[in-house]
Design a protein around this motif. Sequence first.
Motif, PDB file in Angstrom:
ATOM      1  N   LEU A  50      74.934  71.746 -10.374  1.00 27.37           N
ATOM      2  CA  LEU A  50      75.528  73.081 -10.364  1.00 27.37           C
ATOM      3  C   LEU A  50      75.548  73.690 -11.764  1.00 27.37           C
ATOM      4  CD1 LEU A  50      78.478  72.377  -7.902  1.00 27.37           C
ATOM      5  CD2 LEU A  50      76.295  73.504  -7.395  1.00 27.37           C
ATOM      6  N   GLU A  51      75.832  72.872 -12.766  1.00 23.98           N
ATOM      7  CA  GLU A  51      75.823  73.363 -14.147  1.00 23.98           C
ATOM      8  C   GLU A  51      74.426  73.812 -14.573  1.00 23.98           C
ATOM      9  OE1 GLU A  51      77.622  70.120 -16.264  1.00 23.98           O
ATOM     10  OE2 GLU A  51      79.621  70.632 -15.517  1.00 23.98           O
ATOM     11  N   GLU A  52      73.419  73.112 -14.091  1.00 25.79           N
ATOM     12  CA  GLU A  52      72.033  73.510 -14.371  1.00 25.79           C
ATOM     13  C   GLU A  52      71.742  74.894 -13.773  1.00 25.79           C
ATOM     14  OE1 GLU A  52      68.020  72.353 -15.779  1.00 25.79           O
ATOM     15  OE2 GLU A  52      69.950  71.404 -16.078  1.00 25.79           O
ATOM     16  N   CYS A  53      72.270  75.151 -12.604  1.00 32.02           N
ATOM     17  CA  CYS A  53      72.090  76.464 -11.975  1.00 32.02           C
ATOM     18  C   CYS A  53      72.777  77.554 -12.794  1.00 32.02           C
ATOM     19  CB  CYS A  53      72.630  76.448 -10.554  1.00 32.02           C
ATOM     20  SG  CYS A  53      71.698  75.387  -9.436  1.00 32.02           S
ATOM     21  N   PHE A  54      73.994  77.276 -13.255  1.00 32.72           N
ATOM     22  CA  PHE A  54      74.694  78.245 -14.107  1.00 32.72           C
ATOM     23  C   PHE A  54      73.937  78.463 -15.414  1.00 32.72           C
ATOM     24  CE2 PHE A  54      78.851  78.149 -11.801  1.00 32.72           C
ATOM     25  CZ  PHE A  54      79.021  79.528 -11.749  1.00 32.72           C
ATOM     26  N   LEU A  55      73.362  77.414 -15.958  1.00 37.16           N
ATOM     27  CA  LEU A  55      72.571  77.548 -17.182  1.00 37.16           C
ATOM     28  C   LEU A  55      71.412  78.502 -16.942  1.00 37.16           C
ATOM     29  CD1 LEU A  55      71.726  76.815 -20.067  1.00 37.16           C
ATOM     30  CD2 LEU A  55      70.545  74.817 -19.105  1.00 37.16           C
ATOM     31  N   GLU A  56      70.741  78.369 -15.817  1.00 35.27           N
ATOM     32  CA  GLU A  56      69.630  79.258 -15.499  1.00 35.27           C
ATOM     33  C   GLU A  56      70.093  80.718 -15.460  1.00 35.27           C
ATOM     34  OE1 GLU A  56      66.416  80.248 -11.983  1.00 35.27           O
ATOM     35  OE2 GLU A  56      67.433  78.305 -11.945  1.00 35.27           O
ATOM     36  N   ILE A  57      71.217  80.960 -14.829  1.00 34.79           N
ATOM     37  CA  ILE A  57      71.749  82.326 -14.753  1.00 34.79           C
ATOM     38  C   ILE A  57      72.054  82.853 -16.157  1.00 34.79           C
ATOM     39  CG2 ILE A  57      73.709  83.723 -13.974  1.00 34.79           C
ATOM     40  CD1 ILE A  57      73.846  81.797 -11.511  1.00 34.79           C
ATOM     41  N   ASN A  58      72.695  82.039 -16.957  1.00 34.95           N
ATOM     42  CA  ASN A  58      73.051  82.454 -18.320  1.00 34.95           C
ATOM     43  C   ASN A  58      71.814  82.720 -19.175  1.00 34.95           C
ATOM     44  OD1 ASN A  58      75.803  82.350 -17.813  1.00 34.95           O
ATOM     45  ND2 ASN A  58      75.946  80.206 -18.402  1.00 34.95           N
ATOM     46  N   LEU A  59      70.803  81.889 -19.021  1.00 35.77           N
ATOM     47  CA  LEU A  59      69.571  82.096 -19.784  1.00 35.77           C
ATOM     48  C   LEU A  59      68.890  83.398 -19.375  1.00 35.77           C
ATOM     49  CD1 LEU A  59      68.098  78.494 -19.965  1.00 35.77           C
ATOM     50  CD2 LEU A  59      69.047  79.853 -21.854  1.00 35.77           C
ATOM     51  N   TYR A  60      68.919  83.698 -18.084  1.00 35.48           N
ATOM     52  CA  TYR A  60      68.323  84.966 -17.649  1.00 35.48           C
ATOM     53  C   TYR A  60      69.086  86.145 -18.238  1.00 35.48           C
ATOM     54  CZ  TYR A  60      65.976  88.541 -15.059  1.00 35.48           C
ATOM     55  OH  TYR A  60      65.244  89.671 -14.753  1.00 35.48           O
ATOM     56  N   GLU A  61      70.397  86.046 -18.258  1.00 31.58           N
ATOM     57  CA  GLU A  61      71.198  87.124 -18.853  1.00 31.58           C
ATOM     58  C   GLU A  61      70.842  87.323 -20.330  1.00 31.58           C
ATOM     59  OE1 GLU A  61      73.184  89.357 -17.392  1.00 31.58           O
ATOM     60  OE2 GLU A  61      72.637  88.429 -15.500  1.00 31.58           O
ATOM     61  N   LYS A  62      70.605  86.241 -21.047  1.00 32.48           N
ATOM     62  CA  LYS A  62      70.281  86.327 -22.475  1.00 32.48           C
ATOM     63  C   LYS A  62      68.837  86.743 -22.736  1.00 32.48           C
ATOM     64  CE  LYS A  62      71.652  83.084 -25.376  1.00 32.48           C
ATOM     65  NZ  LYS A  62      71.959  81.728 -25.921  1.00 32.48           N
ATOM     66  N   TYR A  63      67.915  86.277 -21.887  1.00 27.26           N
ATOM     67  CA  TYR A  63      66.494  86.378 -22.224  1.00 27.26           C
ATOM     68  C   TYR A  63      65.637  87.011 -21.125  1.00 27.26           C
ATOM     69  CZ  TYR A  63      67.902  82.867 -25.682  1.00 27.26           C
ATOM     70  OH  TYR A  63      68.524  82.181 -26.695  1.00 27.26           O
ATOM     71  N   SER A  64      66.192  87.900 -20.336  1.00 26.19           N
ATOM     72  CA  SER A  64      65.419  88.461 -19.219  1.00 26.19           C
ATOM     73  C   SER A  64      64.182  89.226 -19.673  1.00 26.19           C
ATOM     74  CB  SER A  64      66.304  89.372 -18.368  1.00 26.19           C
ATOM     75  OG  SER A  64      66.783  90.461 -19.145  1.00 26.19           O
ATOM     76  N   ASP A  65      64.144  89.649 -20.914  1.00 25.75           N
ATOM     77  CA  ASP A  65      62.961  90.350 -21.391  1.00 25.75           C
ATOM     78  C   ASP A  65      61.797  89.401 -21.692  1.00 25.75           C
ATOM     79  OD1 ASP A  65      64.642  89.446 -23.480  1.00 25.75           O
ATOM     80  OD2 ASP A  65      63.750  90.840 -24.906  1.00 25.75           O
ATOM     81  N   TYR A  66      62.041  88.099 -21.684  1.00 27.32           N
ATOM     82  CA  TYR A  66      60.992  87.125 -21.979  1.00 27.32           C
ATOM     83  C   TYR A  66      60.266  86.593 -20.750  1.00 27.32           C
ATOM     84  CZ  TYR A  66      61.915  86.700 -26.942  1.00 27.32           C
ATOM     85  OH  TYR A  66      62.018  86.956 -28.284  1.00 27.32           O
ATOM     86  N   TYR A  67      60.894  86.649 -19.591  1.00 29.59           N
ATOM     87  CA  TYR A  67      60.228  86.098 -18.411  1.00 29.59           C
ATOM     88  C   TYR A  67      60.659  86.820 -17.154  1.00 29.59           C
ATOM     89  CZ  TYR A  67      64.485  83.453 -17.211  1.00 29.59           C
ATOM     90  OH  TYR A  67      65.758  83.088 -16.882  1.00 29.59           O
ATOM     91  N   GLY A  68      59.841  86.667 -16.124  1.00 30.59           N
ATOM     92  CA  GLY A  68      60.127  87.288 -14.845  1.00 30.59           C
ATOM     93  C   GLY A  68      59.163  86.741 -13.811  1.00 30.59           C
ATOM     94  N   TYR A  69      59.124  87.410 -12.684  1.00 32.30           N
ATOM     95  CA  TYR A  69      58.182  87.044 -11.632  1.00 32.30           C
ATOM     96  C   TYR A  69      57.195  88.181 -11.470  1.00 32.30           C
ATOM     97  CZ  TYR A  69      59.888  82.715  -9.645  1.00 32.30           C
ATOM     98  OH  TYR A  69      60.195  81.402  -9.445  1.00 32.30           O
ATOM     99  N   VAL A  70      55.926  87.816 -11.389  1.00 32.79           N
ATOM    100  CA  VAL A  70      54.886  88.799 -11.132  1.00 32.79           C
ATOM    101  C   VAL A  70      54.445  88.647  -9.671  1.00 32.79           C
ATOM    102  CG1 VAL A  70      53.002  87.297 -11.937  1.00 32.79           C
ATOM    103  CG2 VAL A  70      52.698  89.776 -11.946  1.00 32.79           C
ATOM    104  N   PHE A  71      54.220  89.762  -9.013  1.00 34.35           N
ATOM    105  CA  PHE A  71      53.712  89.795  -7.643  1.00 34.35           C
ATOM    106  C   PHE A  71      52.269  90.220  -7.761  1.00 34.35           C
ATOM    107  CE2 PHE A  71      52.860  91.474  -3.483  1.00 34.35           C
ATOM    108  CZ  PHE A  71      53.661  90.756  -2.626  1.00 34.35           C
ATOM    109  N   LEU A  72      51.351  89.368  -7.291  1.00 28.93           N
ATOM    110  CA  LEU A  72      49.917  89.631  -7.418  1.00 28.93           C
ATOM    111  C   LEU A  72      49.287  89.749  -6.038  1.00 28.93           C
ATOM    112  CD1 LEU A  72      50.268  86.739  -9.616  1.00 28.93           C
ATOM    113  CD2 LEU A  72      48.783  88.447 -10.604  1.00 28.93           C
TER     114      LEU A  72
END
Length: 119
Positions: A93-115
């Motif tokens: 569960l903590e790993e999941c929260f870490l993922e959320i927090n990282l997205y909040e901090k760094y959303s401009d660095y990664y995302g999902y592309v639909f091809l």
Amino acid sequence: KPLLKPGGKIALTDAVWLKPDPPEELAQFWTEYPDMNNIDNRRDIFGQCGYKMLGDFVLPEAAWRDDYYGPMETRLEILFEKYADDKTALSVLEECFLEINLYEKYSDYYGYVFLVASI
């Protein structure tokens, strides 16, 4: 490719880097997905496999925040209470929260592309 009839199309989403040189903390988190690359690389792979790119777009941040992480965070809060005495579950569960927090901090660095591509 053999499963597509002539003129058939294929569509997929994939996690990609939107900017080069992600912060170490973010790159470290994504080491479990070593094939993560940039959008141009994903387009090139379609071409190398004999497909013609029809288009692509990066999913909007709302797809992450509202449709994915929002419901996940709500559920995580419930699960934290339910598994309060389970160290293994809490670790996940903590790993999941870490993922959320990282997205909040760094959303401009990664995302999902639909091809979308065709034969």
